[in-house]
Design an enzyme around this catalytic site. Sequence first.
Site, PDB file in Angstrom:
ATOM      1  N   TYR B 289       0.721  -1.079   0.105  1.00  0.00           N
ATOM      2  CA  TYR B 289      -0.045   0.029  -0.142  1.00  0.00           C
ATOM      3  C   TYR B 289       0.830   1.238   0.120  1.00  0.00           C
ATOM      4  CZ  TYR B 289      -4.311   2.740   0.852  1.00  0.00           C
ATOM      5  OH  TYR B 289      -5.372   3.519   0.774  1.00  0.00           O
ATOM      6  N   TYR B 339      -5.321   4.629  -8.072  1.00  0.00           N
ATOM      7  CA  TYR B 339      -5.502   4.731  -6.503  1.00  0.00           C
ATOM      8  C   TYR B 339      -7.006   4.259  -6.356  1.00  0.00           C
ATOM      9  CZ  TYR B 339      -5.955   6.888  -2.085  1.00  0.00           C
ATOM     10  OH  TYR B 339      -6.187   6.878  -0.623  1.00  0.00           O
TER      11      TYR B 339
END
Lengths: 133, 391
Positions: B289, B339
């Site tokens: 992440y 994203y």
Amino acid sequence: MTVPVIHRDTATEVFFDSTARGELLIRHCADCGAHAAPQSGACPVCQNPVTAWAAAAGTGTVVAWTAVHGRPGDGAPASEAVSALIELTEGPWLYAPLRNLGPGERPWTGMSVVVAFERPEGGEAIPVFRPTV
Amino acid sequence: MTTDTARGPVIAGLGITETGKVYGRSAADFAADAVRRAADDAGLTLSDIDGLLTSSGVMPGVGLSLQTELGLRDLRLLSEMQAYGSTAGGMVQYAAMAVRAGMAEAVACVFADAPLKEKTSAGALYSGAGLGTSGWMGLTAAAGMISATPQYAVAARRHMDTYGTTSEQLAHIAVAQRAWAGMNPRAQFHDPITVEDHQASRLIAEPLHLLDCCLVSNGGVAVIVTTAERAAHLRKPPVHLLGWAQAHPGYPMNRDSDLGLVSGAAQAGPAALKMAGVTIEDVDVAELYDCYTFTVLLTLEDYGFCAKGEGGAFAASGALAPGGSLPVNTGGGQLSSYYLWGMTPLSEAVIQARGEAGERQVSRHDVVLVSGNGGCFAHHSTLVLSPHARA
Ligand SMILES: [Zn+2]
């Protein structure tokens, strides 16, 4: 640079009553005596509910900091707002704006700071910090 | 197959919608699209899906009503979940346990968001998201913590002051990921960048530059979790879920906090690897992440790819880039590709584990590590994926 207008809610009534009279309140655990950040519901040491308030000395040190940059306007330089994570002398942490720094001046980890209060028109008084002189 | 391996959980389908600056569609629309694509990818029909886990981003609407939107009948599992960037991993974990227990056979896990509007800056969309102007949240905003960026900036500063980490070292993460993105047709940015480009990009919240920050995307991703037994008869090679874990540190707001120094990855990583029966040395590729470059750096340290405090030097060694010793964020990640919160690393992990990554495919992909991170290091999820069932 001024703080924005912030309003109280039920949970922050006591806290903002205190900032209005120039006092910074933190939580105090009646069971073990530990201090906690103002928004804490539980003691960080014994996890009992913290319901009591205590007046903080208003002194502390910078744990870490940032300077938030605005976009440059028409011919105007971009704004730079310095904020810090403050460790109060009693132990709790608080995010707060840093004042009384010169243009381009930056704080450092461990820098001693002391609280002051700013009250924008129509909003609650907000704690800010400035270097200890 | 023994019953245990037969009901071992796998990811059998992956659906990625159009991503990026795709306007005029709601988050719910992207979510439904993603689930349909994932089912089709797996070779399943929507009527085969008997479980649905949903998650929204900034824009609401990816919730229980998705069942009606898709016309799904007689679901045996349905919930909306939220643990921010760790949710995608979490959804897969709960789905894995559900199929292993026989509670459901094929669970769709979906995330979608549509924050981008035409003619609105991406930064404005996330600035102040979730922060009000009253109460404790208002006080935090008044302190200058107007979005996630200044909070991560403070965390990164603490790491820098403690371990000597530098902005140039963070730049190497952005540079490496952009190099990977250049080989990903789905990526929003393809042009290579240099450390100098990173340093010259405008400061958002010191020490973070623009090129330390993720982009903003519209789109949706769904995966189908089922059993190894069921997947054996499906269209795509299964990606086995060998191990998983979560960690939510609950940092206190006081001098005992590890904020910026140690994240939940330090707990969840070793736990997930142990469950999978592998060690950190066995990991071939890591999809981490990367809301900010610093998130990658801290996760690398906490998973144990390098010693605590040496994440900066590790990144600057070139290890993460194409041709490096540890391929990281091989699709370009949230910094350069798209994203979609925890679905960004998860989707690339499935693609790499299957060997479907084309030009950017890594040669060894037997063990793929995936992380999710939410809040300011408040929530962490880890998955260990493999094209092979546990030995
Ligand atoms: Zn106590």
